[in-house]
Design an enzyme around this catalytic site. Structure first.
Site, mmCIF file in Angstrom:
data_model
loop_
_atom_site.group_PDB
_atom_site.id
_atom_site.type_symbol
_atom_site.label_atom_id
_atom_site.label_comp_id
_atom_site.label_asym_id
_atom_site.label_seq_id
_atom_site.Cartn_x
_atom_site.Cartn_y
_atom_site.Cartn_z
ATOM 1 N N GLY A 87 0.818 -1.212 0.000
ATOM 2 C CA GLY A 87 0.000 0.000 0.000
ATOM 3 C C GLY A 87 0.848 1.256 0.000
ATOM 4 O O GLY A 87 1.328 1.712 -1.034
ATOM 5 N N CYS A 88 1.047 1.814 1.186
ATOM 6 C CA CYS A 88 1.735 3.095 1.310
ATOM 7 C C CYS A 88 3.187 3.047 0.843
ATOM 8 O O CYS A 88 3.662 3.988 0.207
ATOM 9 C CB CYS A 88 1.660 3.588 2.750
ATOM 10 N N VAL A 89 3.899 1.973 1.149
ATOM 11 C CA VAL A 89 5.301 1.882 0.726
ATOM 12 C C VAL A 89 5.379 1.842 -0.795
ATOM 13 O O VAL A 89 6.153 2.572 -1.411
ATOM 14 C CB VAL A 89 6.008 0.665 1.364
ATOM 15 N N THR A 92 4.318 5.231 -2.384
ATOM 16 C CA THR A 92 5.382 6.215 -2.205
ATOM 17 C C THR A 92 6.573 5.899 -3.085
ATOM 18 O O THR A 92 7.183 6.805 -3.668
ATOM 19 C CB THR A 92 5.779 6.308 -0.722
#
Length: 156
Positions: A87-89, A92
Protein backbone atom coordinates in the site's frame (compact mmCIF):
# COMPACT_ATOMS: atom_id res chain seq x y z
CA UNK A 1 23.50 13.96 7.93
CA UNK A 2 20.26 12.12 7.09
CA UNK A 3 17.05 14.12 6.88
CA UNK A 4 14.28 12.04 8.46
CA UNK A 5 10.62 12.28 7.51
CA UNK A 6 7.80 10.51 9.30
CA UNK A 7 4.43 10.14 7.65
CA UNK A 8 1.09 9.42 9.18
CA UNK A 9 -2.44 9.14 7.89
CA UNK A 10 -4.87 11.55 9.51
CA UNK A 11 -8.48 12.15 8.50
CA UNK A 12 -10.84 14.87 9.62
CA UNK A 13 -13.61 13.73 11.95
CA UNK A 14 -16.28 12.06 9.85
CA UNK A 15 -13.74 11.22 7.13
CA UNK A 16 -14.67 14.14 4.87
CA UNK A 17 -11.12 14.20 3.41
CA UNK A 18 -10.75 10.43 2.99
CA UNK A 19 -12.40 10.01 -0.40
CA UNK A 20 -12.57 6.58 -2.01
CA UNK A 21 -9.54 5.41 0.02
CA UNK A 22 -11.55 5.65 3.25
CA UNK A 23 -14.65 4.16 1.63
CA UNK A 24 -12.64 1.20 0.32
CA UNK A 25 -10.91 0.65 3.67
CA UNK A 26 -13.38 1.83 6.33
CA UNK A 27 -11.16 0.60 9.19
CA UNK A 28 -9.04 3.65 8.40
CA UNK A 29 -11.58 5.67 10.40
CA UNK A 30 -9.38 4.59 13.32
CA UNK A 31 -6.99 7.24 11.98
CA UNK A 32 -9.40 10.15 12.36
CA UNK A 33 -8.10 13.12 14.37
CA UNK A 34 -8.16 12.39 18.09
CA UNK A 35 -8.47 8.61 17.74
CA UNK A 36 -5.87 6.54 19.64
CA UNK A 37 -5.20 4.47 16.48
CA UNK A 38 -3.52 7.47 14.94
CA UNK A 39 -1.03 7.98 17.79
CA UNK A 40 2.66 7.25 17.30
CA UNK A 41 3.63 3.78 18.56
CA UNK A 42 5.29 3.59 21.97
CA UNK A 43 8.96 4.49 21.65
CA UNK A 44 8.57 6.27 18.32
CA UNK A 45 8.52 10.02 18.76
CA UNK A 46 9.61 12.32 15.95
CA UNK A 47 12.41 14.66 17.00
CA UNK A 48 12.27 18.43 16.75
CA UNK A 49 14.61 18.35 13.73
CA UNK A 50 12.54 15.69 11.93
CA UNK A 51 9.63 16.39 9.59
CA UNK A 52 6.14 14.92 10.02
CA UNK A 53 4.02 14.79 6.86
CA UNK A 54 0.35 14.04 7.46
CA UNK A 55 -1.43 12.53 4.48
CA UNK A 56 -4.84 11.17 3.52
CA UNK A 57 -3.79 8.82 0.73
CA UNK A 58 -1.20 6.04 0.34
CA UNK A 59 1.66 8.04 -1.19
CA UNK A 60 3.67 10.38 1.02
CA UNK A 61 3.89 12.71 -1.99
CA UNK A 62 0.25 12.94 -3.04
CA UNK A 63 -1.29 16.19 -1.80
CA UNK A 64 1.78 17.11 0.30
CA UNK A 65 4.78 19.40 -0.10
CA UNK A 66 7.27 16.54 0.25
CA UNK A 67 8.64 16.69 -3.30
CA UNK A 68 9.26 20.45 -3.03
CA UNK A 69 10.95 19.97 0.34
CA UNK A 70 13.31 17.33 -1.06
CA UNK A 71 14.11 19.43 -4.12
CA UNK A 72 14.82 22.51 -1.99
CA UNK A 73 17.17 20.46 0.21
CA UNK A 74 18.98 18.92 -2.77
CA UNK A 75 17.89 15.40 -1.83
CA UNK A 76 18.01 12.82 -4.62
CA UNK A 77 17.60 9.49 -2.78
CA UNK A 78 14.72 8.36 -0.57
CA UNK A 79 15.08 5.43 1.82
CA UNK A 80 11.63 3.90 2.35
CA UNK A 81 10.40 1.96 5.36
CA UNK A 82 6.94 1.38 6.77
CA UNK A 83 3.56 -0.25 6.43
CA UNK A 84 2.12 -1.60 4.28
CA UNK A 85 4.50 -2.81 1.60
CA UNK A 86 1.67 -3.31 -0.90
CA UNK A 87 0.00 0.00 0.00
CA UNK A 88 1.74 3.09 1.31
CA UNK A 89 5.30 1.88 0.73
CA UNK A 90 4.58 0.90 -2.87
CA UNK A 91 2.59 4.07 -3.63
CA UNK A 92 5.38 6.21 -2.20
CA UNK A 93 7.99 4.21 -4.14
CA UNK A 94 6.13 4.79 -7.41
CA UNK A 95 5.83 8.51 -6.77
CA UNK A 96 9.46 8.69 -5.63
CA UNK A 97 10.75 7.38 -8.95
CA UNK A 98 8.11 9.25 -10.97
CA UNK A 99 9.23 12.53 -9.40
CA UNK A 100 12.89 11.86 -10.23
CA UNK A 101 14.20 10.63 -6.89
CA UNK A 102 15.97 7.31 -6.35
CA UNK A 103 13.97 4.96 -4.09
CA UNK A 104 15.68 2.46 -1.80
CA UNK A 105 13.31 0.13 0.05
CA UNK A 106 14.61 -1.57 3.22
CA UNK A 107 13.32 -5.15 3.19
CA UNK A 108 13.35 -5.73 6.96
CA UNK A 109 11.82 -2.33 7.70
CA UNK A 110 8.60 -2.92 5.72
CA UNK A 111 5.66 -5.17 6.40
CA UNK A 112 2.27 -6.24 5.13
CA UNK A 113 -0.78 -8.23 6.25
CA UNK A 114 0.63 -11.42 4.71
CA UNK A 115 4.03 -12.55 3.42
CA UNK A 116 2.76 -13.09 -0.14
CA UNK A 117 1.84 -9.47 -1.00
CA UNK A 118 4.90 -8.26 0.90
CA UNK A 119 7.29 -10.42 -1.12
CA UNK A 120 5.47 -9.86 -4.43
CA UNK A 121 5.60 -6.09 -4.03
CA UNK A 122 9.25 -6.08 -2.96
CA UNK A 123 10.04 -8.19 -6.04
CA UNK A 124 8.12 -5.86 -8.34
CA UNK A 125 9.49 -2.62 -6.88
CA UNK A 126 13.04 -3.96 -7.16
CA UNK A 127 12.46 -5.03 -10.77
CA UNK A 128 10.98 -1.74 -11.99
CA UNK A 129 11.21 1.23 -9.66
CA UNK A 130 13.90 1.18 -6.99
CA UNK A 131 16.41 -0.91 -5.11
CA UNK A 132 15.21 -3.30 -2.41
CA UNK A 133 18.07 -3.59 0.05
CA UNK A 134 18.72 -5.31 3.35
CA UNK A 135 19.09 -3.48 6.64
CA UNK A 136 22.80 -4.36 6.56
CA UNK A 137 23.17 -2.90 3.06
CA UNK A 138 21.40 0.35 3.95
CA UNK A 139 23.50 0.79 7.08
CA UNK A 140 26.63 0.26 4.96
CA UNK A 141 25.33 2.79 2.42
CA UNK A 142 24.65 5.36 5.14
CA UNK A 143 28.12 4.84 6.61
CA UNK A 144 29.70 5.29 3.15
CA UNK A 145 27.92 8.52 2.33
CA UNK A 146 28.51 9.96 5.79
CA UNK A 147 27.96 13.67 5.57
CA UNK A 148 28.77 13.91 1.85
CA UNK A 149 25.33 15.15 0.87
CA UNK A 150 21.83 15.26 2.34
CA UNK A 151 19.73 12.15 2.01
CA UNK A 152 16.34 11.33 3.37
CA UNK A 153 14.76 8.48 5.22
CA UNK A 154 11.01 8.36 4.86
CA UNK A 155 8.74 6.00 6.74
CA UNK A 156 5.07 5.32 6.03
Amino acid sequence: GVFIVYTNVVFKKGGVNGGIFLKKAPTLTLLEEGQPGGAWPKGLVPGDDELVVSKQYPSAFFGTSLSSTFTALGIDTVILTGLTTSGCVRATCLDTVSLGFRPMIVREACGDRHDEPHEANLFDMNAKYGDVVSEEEILGYLNRIGNQRPEVAAGD
